[in-house]
Design a protein around this motif. Sequence first.
Motif, PDB file in Angstrom:
ATOM      1  N   PRO A 300       1.081  -1.275  -0.095  1.00 16.36           N
ATOM      2  CA  PRO A 300       0.100  -0.205   0.372  1.00 16.36           C
ATOM      3  C   PRO A 300       0.776   1.015   0.112  1.00 16.36           C
ATOM      4  O   PRO A 300       0.572   2.151  -0.933  1.00 16.36           O
ATOM      5  CB  PRO A 300      -0.315   0.112   0.843  1.00 16.36           C
ATOM      6  N   SER A 301       1.886   1.256   0.534  1.00 16.91           N
ATOM      7  CA  SER A 301       3.048   2.370   0.489  1.00 16.91           C
ATOM      8  C   SER A 301       3.425   2.311  -0.764  1.00 16.91           C
ATOM      9  O   SER A 301       3.154   3.833  -1.181  1.00 16.91           O
ATOM     10  CB  SER A 301       4.169   2.157   1.786  1.00 16.91           C
ATOM     11  N   ARG A 303       1.349   2.427  -3.308  1.00 17.48           N
ATOM     12  CA  ARG A 303       0.313   2.676  -4.067  1.00 17.48           C
ATOM     13  C   ARG A 303      -0.174   1.735  -5.307  1.00 17.48           C
ATOM     14  O   ARG A 303      -0.205   2.245  -6.083  1.00 17.48           O
ATOM     15  CB  ARG A 303       0.299   3.920  -5.538  1.00 17.48           C
ATOM     16  N   ALA A 319      -5.555  -2.184   3.455  1.00 22.45           N
ATOM     17  CA  ALA A 319      -5.950  -1.283   3.223  1.00 22.45           C
ATOM     18  C   ALA A 319      -6.742  -1.225   1.621  1.00 22.45           C
ATOM     19  O   ALA A 319      -7.122  -2.571   0.901  1.00 22.45           O
ATOM     20  CB  ALA A 319      -4.533  -0.540   2.553  1.00 22.45           C
ATOM     21  N   SER A 321      -5.719  -0.981  -1.350  1.00 21.62           N
ATOM     22  CA  SER A 321      -5.225  -1.542  -2.293  1.00 21.62           C
ATOM     23  C   SER A 321      -5.803  -2.510  -2.125  1.00 21.62           C
ATOM     24  O   SER A 321      -4.719  -3.607  -3.505  1.00 21.62           O
ATOM     25  CB  SER A 321      -4.280  -0.878  -2.058  1.00 21.62           C
ATOM     26  N   VAL A 351      -4.785   5.698  -1.568  1.00 18.95           N
ATOM     27  CA  VAL A 351      -4.387   5.048  -1.016  1.00 18.95           C
ATOM     28  C   VAL A 351      -3.729   5.136   0.628  1.00 18.95           C
ATOM     29  O   VAL A 351      -2.890   6.533   0.239  1.00 18.95           O
ATOM     30  CB  VAL A 351      -4.398   3.682  -1.424  1.00 18.95           C
ATOM     31  N   VAL A 352      -4.071   4.959   1.351  1.00 15.89           N
ATOM     32  CA  VAL A 352      -3.766   5.014   2.623  1.00 15.89           C
ATOM     33  C   VAL A 352      -3.151   3.734   3.070  1.00 15.89           C
ATOM     34  O   VAL A 352      -3.965   2.714   3.743  1.00 15.89           O
ATOM     35  CB  VAL A 352      -4.281   6.223   4.061  1.00 15.89           C
ATOM     36  N   ASN A 353      -1.697   4.084   3.997  1.00 13.99           N
ATOM     37  CA  ASN A 353      -1.858   2.472   4.593  1.00 13.99           C
ATOM     38  C   ASN A 353      -2.026   2.354   5.769  1.00 13.99           C
ATOM     39  O   ASN A 353      -1.337   3.425   6.810  1.00 13.99           O
ATOM     40  CB  ASN A 353      -0.054   2.338   4.454  1.00 13.99           C
ATOM     41  N   PRO A 354      -2.750   1.291   6.103  1.00  9.39           N
ATOM     42  CA  PRO A 354      -3.727   1.796   7.852  1.00  9.39           C
ATOM     43  C   PRO A 354      -2.138   1.291   9.388  1.00  9.39           C
ATOM     44  O   PRO A 354      -1.419   1.327  10.165  1.00  9.39           O
ATOM     45  CB  PRO A 354      -3.744   0.248   8.089  1.00  9.39           C
ATOM     46  N   TYR A 355      -0.883   0.951   8.056  1.00  4.30           N
ATOM     47  CA  TYR A 355       0.183   0.470   9.755  1.00  4.30           C
ATOM     48  C   TYR A 355       1.263   2.222   9.518  1.00  4.30           C
ATOM     49  O   TYR A 355       2.267   1.495  10.109  1.00  4.30           O
ATOM     50  CB  TYR A 355       1.411  -0.849   8.646  1.00  4.30           C
ATOM     51  N   GLU A 357       3.222   5.574   8.416  1.00  2.24           N
ATOM     52  CA  GLU A 357       4.139   6.550   7.351  1.00  2.24           C
ATOM     53  C   GLU A 357       5.389   6.352   8.207  1.00  2.24           C
ATOM     54  O   GLU A 357       6.060   7.260   7.406  1.00  2.24           O
ATOM     55  CB  GLU A 357       3.831   7.758   7.101  1.00  2.24           C
TER      56      GLU A 357
END
Length: 384
Positions: A300-301, A303, A319, A321, A351-355, A357
């Motif tokens: 996800p990071s 995208r 995510a 994604s 998309v935002v990574n739930p884990y 930044e």
Amino acid sequence: MNRKICVITGTRAEYGLLRWIMQGIKDDPELSLQIIATGMHLSPEFGLTYRAIEQDGFVIDRKVEMMLSSDTPVGIAKSMGLGLIGFADALNDLQPDLLVVLGDRFEIFSAVSAALVARIPVAHLHGGESTEGAIDEAFRHSITKMSHLHFVAAEAYRQRVIQLGEQSERVFLVGGLGIDNIKRLRLLDRTSLEEALDFQFGAKNLLVTFHPVTLETATASCQMAELLAALADLPDTRLIFTLPNADTDGRVLIEMVEQFVAEHGNARAYASLGQLRYLSCIAQVDGVVGNSSSGLLEAPSFRKGSVNIGDRQKGRLLAGSVIGCEPTRESIAAALEHLYSAEFQESLHDVVNPYGEGGASEKVIETLKRYDLSGIVKKTFNDL
């Protein structure tokens, strides 16, 4: 006197997550790094990946052999027994002040069991997560109960560790460790990656990793056959396979992938890519396919879309994604079609990574350095 912190690693993927914590400990004048390599790192079949640790400038203090030439339930159980014996000796020799472990594999369960008896406090990374299709689920929560400091990747996981009876002041929300690699490593561009892989990318490219679903009986080869059938039907698509871990029934999957690659000129398989090449692949391909946690934690990071097959990762935060599907060729084919759809590709921009930044490694190191370890091995159950 410096605080001696011993890091245990047993797989290529786990080391990739631990790498920057190890570097931070090594570089800190108030800390002393010890490393124990075990499991797949020491196996020629899986690429002798302990060499990658040494190539990164680390000294391995002990190697604990525990791999057997069998991936049956009996073979895995015997490996755990060998590991327990080996870790008992290694920890007795090294006498660390604190043990650092990550995740949920059987190698780590053996290591933490030995540490518990030796009254060595344990810091556990990436606890509180859920993978309902794998025996790792029970190992992970058991390791949590044998550990004393907990570093989790998301708030939901922090709450779950507390639900397991751990004191909230010992549970630290730091985010996903894999994101630190993405931020810190200088990834290879396409030309350099093609040279490193001896592989030429095409118009369409996918990165594929499929592990056994270890809480299901006799399904591994059937599910892999369905995946390979779906991939064989893809037009103009280049395929990069990373081979499965040393799990129950893993070797039959390796044989199937190698046979597929032998019959399809558009596919290549690698026992171990290492973090640099692996993350560079994610950056260059159209998507990640299979049931590896990297499709949920790291992809996800970038995208990038992930096709997550079956139940191995069931229970993890997802995510937008991530496309879930059943382990059938029809469901996988439909998921792949969705992956390449214009609407889905457009959605990846948001998309935002739930884990998180990044920055988890620094937060972990600071706590390892400062936390008072006196009396920490005595735990009080936190009743909710």
